[in-house]
Design an enzyme around this catalytic site. Structure first.
Site, PDB file in Angstrom:
ATOM      1  N   ALA A  12       0.825  -1.211   0.000  1.00  0.00           N
ATOM      2  CA  ALA A  12       0.000   0.000   0.000  1.00  0.00           C
ATOM      3  C   ALA A  12       0.855   1.255   0.000  1.00  0.00           C
ATOM      4  O   ALA A  12       0.519   2.262   0.587  1.00  0.00           O
ATOM      5  CB  ALA A  12      -0.913  -0.012   1.217  1.00  0.00           C
ATOM      6  N   ALA A  13       2.005   1.150  -0.700  1.00  0.00           N
ATOM      7  CA  ALA A  13       2.914   2.300  -0.696  1.00  0.00           C
ATOM      8  C   ALA A  13       2.705   3.212  -1.894  1.00  0.00           C
ATOM      9  O   ALA A  13       3.426   4.180  -2.074  1.00  0.00           O
ATOM     10  CB  ALA A  13       4.356   1.815  -0.643  1.00  0.00           C
ATOM     11  N   GLY A  14       1.710   2.880  -2.691  1.00  0.00           N
ATOM     12  CA  GLY A  14       1.478   3.671  -3.906  1.00  0.00           C
ATOM     13  C   GLY A  14       1.024   5.079  -3.575  1.00  0.00           C
ATOM     14  O   GLY A  14       0.464   5.329  -2.507  1.00  0.00           O
ATOM     15  N   ARG A  18      -3.720   9.532  -9.232  1.00  0.00           N
ATOM     16  CA  ARG A  18      -4.899   9.674 -10.108  1.00  0.00           C
ATOM     17  C   ARG A  18      -6.219   9.794  -9.339  1.00  0.00           C
ATOM     18  O   ARG A  18      -7.250  10.123  -9.902  1.00  0.00           O
ATOM     19  CB  ARG A  18      -4.958   8.502 -11.107  1.00  0.00           C
ATOM     20  CG  ARG A  18      -4.000   8.688 -12.264  1.00  0.00           C
ATOM     21  CD  ARG A  18      -3.944   7.460 -13.142  1.00  0.00           C
ATOM     22  NE  ARG A  18      -3.181   6.379 -12.504  1.00  0.00           N
ATOM     23  CZ  ARG A  18      -3.084   5.152 -12.997  1.00  0.00           C
ATOM     24  NH1 ARG A  18      -3.710   4.839 -14.109  1.00  0.00           N
ATOM     25  NH2 ARG A  18      -2.378   4.242 -12.360  1.00  0.00           N
ATOM     26  N   ASP A 108      -4.990  -1.842  -3.324  1.00  0.00           N
ATOM     27  CA  ASP A 108      -5.970  -1.167  -4.187  1.00  0.00           C
ATOM     28  C   ASP A 108      -6.754  -2.168  -5.028  1.00  0.00           C
ATOM     29  O   ASP A 108      -7.283  -1.841  -6.080  1.00  0.00           O
ATOM     30  CB  ASP A 108      -5.286  -0.131  -5.077  1.00  0.00           C
ATOM     31  CG  ASP A 108      -4.224  -0.735  -5.982  1.00  0.00           C
ATOM     32  OD1 ASP A 108      -3.984  -1.967  -5.904  1.00  0.00           O
ATOM     33  OD2 ASP A 108      -3.622   0.016  -6.772  1.00  0.00           O
ATOM     34  N   ASN A 173      -1.598 -10.861 -15.141  1.00  0.00           N
ATOM     35  CA  ASN A 173      -1.298 -10.969 -13.721  1.00  0.00           C
ATOM     36  C   ASN A 173      -2.193 -10.023 -12.927  1.00  0.00           C
ATOM     37  O   ASN A 173      -2.201  -8.818 -13.159  1.00  0.00           O
ATOM     38  CB  ASN A 173       0.175 -10.599 -13.499  1.00  0.00           C
ATOM     39  CG  ASN A 173       0.547 -10.552 -12.031  1.00  0.00           C
ATOM     40  OD1 ASN A 173      -0.043 -11.257 -11.208  1.00  0.00           O
ATOM     41  ND2 ASN A 173       1.526  -9.729 -11.697  1.00  0.00           N
ATOM     42  N   TYR A 352     -38.973  14.510  15.843  1.00  0.00           N
ATOM     43  CA  TYR A 352     -37.566  14.320  16.172  1.00  0.00           C
ATOM     44  C   TYR A 352     -37.453  13.762  17.581  1.00  0.00           C
ATOM     45  O   TYR A 352     -37.912  14.376  18.552  1.00  0.00           O
ATOM     46  CB  TYR A 352     -36.784  15.640  16.101  1.00  0.00           C
ATOM     47  CG  TYR A 352     -35.375  15.479  16.619  1.00  0.00           C
ATOM     48  CD1 TYR A 352     -34.491  14.595  15.997  1.00  0.00           C
ATOM     49  CD2 TYR A 352     -34.926  16.151  17.747  1.00  0.00           C
ATOM     50  CE1 TYR A 352     -33.206  14.395  16.473  1.00  0.00           C
ATOM     51  CE2 TYR A 352     -33.638  15.967  18.243  1.00  0.00           C
ATOM     52  CZ  TYR A 352     -32.783  15.088  17.596  1.00  0.00           C
ATOM     53  OH  TYR A 352     -31.513  14.890  18.080  1.00  0.00           O
ATOM     54  N   ASN A 363     -47.264   6.479  22.428  1.00  0.00           N
ATOM     55  CA  ASN A 363     -47.669   7.011  21.127  1.00  0.00           C
ATOM     56  C   ASN A 363     -47.220   8.470  21.035  1.00  0.00           C
ATOM     57  O   ASN A 363     -47.603   9.285  21.868  1.00  0.00           O
ATOM     58  CB  ASN A 363     -49.187   6.913  20.993  1.00  0.00           C
ATOM     59  CG  ASN A 363     -49.617   7.222  19.569  1.00  0.00           C
ATOM     60  OD1 ASN A 363     -49.195   8.220  18.990  1.00  0.00           O
ATOM     61  ND2 ASN A 363     -50.462   6.384  18.995  1.00  0.00           N
ATOM     62  N   ARG A 426     -49.794  25.015  27.462  1.00  0.00           N
ATOM     63  CA  ARG A 426     -50.114  25.936  26.374  1.00  0.00           C
ATOM     64  C   ARG A 426     -51.101  26.967  26.907  1.00  0.00           C
ATOM     65  O   ARG A 426     -51.738  26.765  27.952  1.00  0.00           O
ATOM     66  CB  ARG A 426     -50.736  25.177  25.201  1.00  0.00           C
ATOM     67  CG  ARG A 426     -52.052  24.544  25.564  1.00  0.00           C
ATOM     68  CD  ARG A 426     -52.606  23.680  24.450  1.00  0.00           C
ATOM     69  NE  ARG A 426     -53.973  23.297  24.762  1.00  0.00           N
ATOM     70  CZ  ARG A 426     -54.543  22.177  24.325  1.00  0.00           C
ATOM     71  NH1 ARG A 426     -53.873  21.332  23.577  1.00  0.00           N
ATOM     72  NH2 ARG A 426     -55.791  21.921  24.627  1.00  0.00           N
TER      73      ARG A 426
HETATM   74  C1  UD1 Z   1       1.422  -4.654 -11.155  1.00  0.00           C
HETATM   75  C2  UD1 Z   1       2.105  -5.915 -11.629  1.00  0.00           C
HETATM   76  C3  UD1 Z   1       1.478  -6.359 -12.953  1.00  0.00           C
HETATM   77  C4  UD1 Z   1       0.001  -6.581 -12.765  1.00  0.00           C
HETATM   78  C5  UD1 Z   1      -0.643  -5.334 -12.202  1.00  0.00           C
HETATM   79  C6  UD1 Z   1      -2.075  -5.603 -11.848  1.00  0.00           C
HETATM   80  C7  UD1 Z   1       4.412  -5.831 -10.856  1.00  0.00           C
HETATM   81  C8  UD1 Z   1       5.812  -5.538 -11.215  1.00  0.00           C
HETATM   82  N1  UD1 Z   1       3.510  -5.653 -11.795  1.00  0.00           N
HETATM   83  O1  UD1 Z   1       1.713  -3.634 -12.101  1.00  0.00           O
HETATM   84  O2  UD1 Z   1       2.081  -7.544 -13.392  1.00  0.00           O
HETATM   85  O3  UD1 Z   1      -0.600  -6.938 -13.998  1.00  0.00           O
HETATM   86  O4  UD1 Z   1       0.029  -4.882 -11.019  1.00  0.00           O
HETATM   87  O5  UD1 Z   1      -2.713  -4.432 -11.474  1.00  0.00           O
HETATM   88  O6  UD1 Z   1       4.164  -6.255  -9.741  1.00  0.00           O
HETATM   89  N2  UD1 Z   1       3.734  -0.756  -4.700  1.00  0.00           N
HETATM   90  C9  UD1 Z   1       4.450  -0.480  -3.557  1.00  0.00           C
HETATM   91  N3  UD1 Z   1       5.745  -0.119  -3.665  1.00  0.00           N
HETATM   92  C10 UD1 Z   1       6.363  -0.015  -4.852  1.00  0.00           C
HETATM   93  C11 UD1 Z   1       5.624  -0.272  -6.019  1.00  0.00           C
HETATM   94  C12 UD1 Z   1       4.308  -0.651  -5.911  1.00  0.00           C
HETATM   95  O7  UD1 Z   1       3.910  -0.572  -2.453  1.00  0.00           O
HETATM   96  O8  UD1 Z   1       7.551   0.321  -4.865  1.00  0.00           O
HETATM   97  C13 UD1 Z   1       2.333  -1.163  -4.577  1.00  0.00           C
HETATM   98  C14 UD1 Z   1       1.350  -0.165  -5.151  1.00  0.00           C
HETATM   99  O9  UD1 Z   1       0.881   0.706  -4.154  1.00  0.00           O
HETATM  100  C15 UD1 Z   1       0.250  -1.058  -5.653  1.00  0.00           C
HETATM  101  C16 UD1 Z   1       0.944  -2.335  -6.038  1.00  0.00           C
HETATM  102  O10 UD1 Z   1       2.164  -2.337  -5.333  1.00  0.00           O
HETATM  103  O11 UD1 Z   1      -0.683  -1.364  -4.635  1.00  0.00           O
HETATM  104  C17 UD1 Z   1       1.161  -2.460  -7.529  1.00  0.00           C
HETATM  105  O12 UD1 Z   1       1.993  -1.429  -8.003  1.00  0.00           O
HETATM  106  P1  UD1 Z   1       1.729  -0.714  -9.378  1.00  0.00           P
HETATM  107  O13 UD1 Z   1       2.760   0.323  -9.580  1.00  0.00           O
HETATM  108  O14 UD1 Z   1       0.318  -0.316  -9.483  1.00  0.00           O
HETATM  109  O15 UD1 Z   1       2.025  -1.893 -10.379  1.00  0.00           O
HETATM  110  P2  UD1 Z   1       1.454  -2.070 -11.845  1.00  0.00           P
HETATM  111  O16 UD1 Z   1       2.315  -1.351 -12.789  1.00  0.00           O
HETATM  112  O17 UD1 Z   1       0.007  -1.802 -11.866  1.00  0.00           O
HETATM  113 MG    MG Z   2      -1.448  -0.766 -10.648  1.00  0.00          MG
END
Ligand code: UD1
Ligand code: MG
Length: 453
Positions: A12-14, A18, A108, A173, A352, A363, A426
């Site tokens: 969950a480091a993303g 967007r 996500d 994947n 209310y 009632n 009243r």
């Molecule tokens: C990734 C997969 C891809 C797959 C797709 C599905 C890899 C290399 N690729 O690509 O094969 O089809 O998901 O959606 O795994 N994250 C981190 N740290 C990082 C990078 C990513 O925590 O350094 C987390 C992101 O927050 C996210 C997940 O890993 O939850 C996937 O990363 P993301 O960059 O979205 O990978 P995709 O390019 O979508």
């Molecule tokens: Mg992704």
């Protein structure tokens, strides 16, 4: 088979740019629950052992939220975002404790179901070293492709690294992987970053494992259950899928939804058998509906419980702490907050009730208001069993209205009313015979004089 130990890691480091949001992406909610919590729930339901969450720079908010939905979870910080394999290795210390299974999920991908995770782990139990959850889509652009040779998974190629031929592959994947704990660190340690993005790809362990002679397996999940959320359009799509699943389970569980597509549930809504829900109803977080209750159209509930064979609406609003006992009724344009409406009591119209108890069988007449707030504090109103509150009464709390008492309509009640009493609060009515006619004539001649000028 003895139970295999498991470490579940949610990435969950993303940044989630967007989403265009001040809130981290994985904390955006589906059915009132953060996406990452849905993933944690699925892992829990799959019996997937200890939980770790990898957060990024500024992940404090995710960490704080996790204390609520997964207080046992270990939090790992990936301070530089160098790829999914690198992210998993942020939890190296935990992996090194030596689990049988390692499950990697994305924060996500909130619709993943426990069954898919359990079956991936089952493959590990049967001897696989790496299990990949794949899906098929006519639009594979952007996903890693599953490369198979003689029907066997041998590699995952990221979109940007694909040859033209590989790019045609529609088996993708999903991003969820199960890895044998015995080889996980060894495989992850061999991942390099010589690729189009310069990242350490988790997906590379497939090829590494295959080359080492380890068994690599792909399982397939439905597209909907592995939907990844990147923006608010996809968030709404995931919400819609979740709602559809939940409506179905509610109906299969014995509730009638007359227009299911207009009824919205929360992740924790409990709904009994033989409940009927009319169109356009919102169940916020923390709602319980007991067997046989009737929810008329256009009700909004949150943090409330509706007892057996109770009836609400149309257009009722139950706010947190509203508790309706058996056969209680809360009718149209009524609001109930932090109040108990006991067995068979009726609050039927334009009322209310806040910070109160309405005793069994009482009632409450139309337009009654419990005046519970003085601008600073909230005060309690206790209405006894069988009391009859006349229409348009204001009950000024703190106050107690005795059992079986009778309140005249239009009253402002500020003093305690004993049991069986009759209370008026009243001004007494005054009737002047003929005065109405006299008044009418005076007004008419004044208007005529003005017009003549
Ligand atoms: C990734 C997969 C891809 C797959 C797709 C599905 C890899 C290399 N690729 O690509 O094969 O089809 O998901 O959606 O795994 N994250 C981190 N740290 C990082 C990078 C990513 O925590 O350094 C987390 C992101 O927050 C996210 C997940 O890993 O939850 C996937 O990363 P993301 O960059 O979205 O990978 P995709 O390019 O979508
Ligand atoms: Mg992704």
């Amino acid at each position: 088979m003895t139970a295999r130990s498991c470490l579940s890691i949610i990435l969950a480091a993303g940044e989630g740019t967007r989403m265009k949001s001040a809130t981290p992406k994985v904390l955006h909610k589906i059915a009132g629950l953060p996406m990452v919590a849905h993933v944690a729930r699925a892992a829990e339901a799959a019996g997937a052992g200890d939980l770790g969450i990898v957060v990024g720079h500024g992940g404090e908010e995710v960490q704080k939220a996790a204390q609520g939905f997964a207080p046992e979870a270990e939090i790992f910080v990936q301070s530089q975002r160098l790829g999914t394999a690198h992210a998993v290795l942020a939890a190296r210390a935990a992996i090194a404790r030596g689990y049988d299974d390692l499950l990697v999920m994305f924060g996500d991908t909130p619709l993943i179901e426990a069954g898919a995770l359990a079956s991936a782990r089952q493959k590990l139990a049967e001897g696989a070293a790496v299990v990949v959850i794949g899906f098929r889509t006519p639009n594979p652009a952007g996903y890693g492709r599953l490369i198979e040779k003689d029907g066997k998974l041998v590699a995952i190629r990221e979109d940007k690294d694909c040859s033209d031929e590989e790019r045609m592959i529609s088996f993708c994947n999903a991003g969820l992987m199960a890895i044998s704990g015995a080889v996980a660190l060894e495989l992850l340690g061999k991942v390099g970053n010589a690729n189009a993005k310069g990242e350490f790809y988790l997906t590379d362990i497939v090829e590494i494992a295959d080359r080492t002679g380890l068994n690599v397996v792909a399982t397939e999940a439905g597209f909907e259950s592995v939907l990844g959320i990147n923006n608010r359009v996809e968030l709404a799509e995931a919400e819609a899928i979740w709602q559809q699943r939940r409506r179905r389970s509610a109906m299969l569980g014995g509730a009638t939804l007359i227009a299911p597509e207009t009824v919205y549930f929360s992740h924790d809504t409990e709904i009994g058998a033989d409940v009927v829900v009319e169109p356009n109803v919102w169940f916020g977080v923390g709602v319980t509906i007991a067997d046989g209750a009737l929810v008329h159209a256009y009700c909004h509930l949150e943090g409330a419980s509706v007892g057996p064979r109770a009836e609400i609406g149309p257009f009722a609003r139950l706010r947190p702490g509203a508790e309706l006992h058996e056969k209680a009724k809360v009718g149209n344009f009524c609001e109930v907050k932090k109040a108990t409406v006991e067995k068979g009591a009726k609050v039927n119209h334009l009322t209310y009730i806040g910070d109160a108890r309405v005793g069994a069988g009482a009632n409450i007449g139309a337009g009654t208001i419990t005046c519970n707030y003085d601008g600073y504090s909230k005060f309690f109103t206790d209405i006894g069993e069988g009391a009859f509150i006349g229409s348009n009464t204001s009950i000024v709390a703190p106050i107690a209205i005795g059992a079986r008492s009778y309140i005249a309509s239009g009253s402002v009640i500020t003093d305690e009313v004993p049991e069986d009493a009759l209370a008026f609060g009243r001004a007494r009515q005054k009737t002047l015979p003929g005065k109405g006619k006299e008044l009418r004539e005076r007004f008419a001649s004044a208007a005529a004089a003005k017009k003549a000028k």
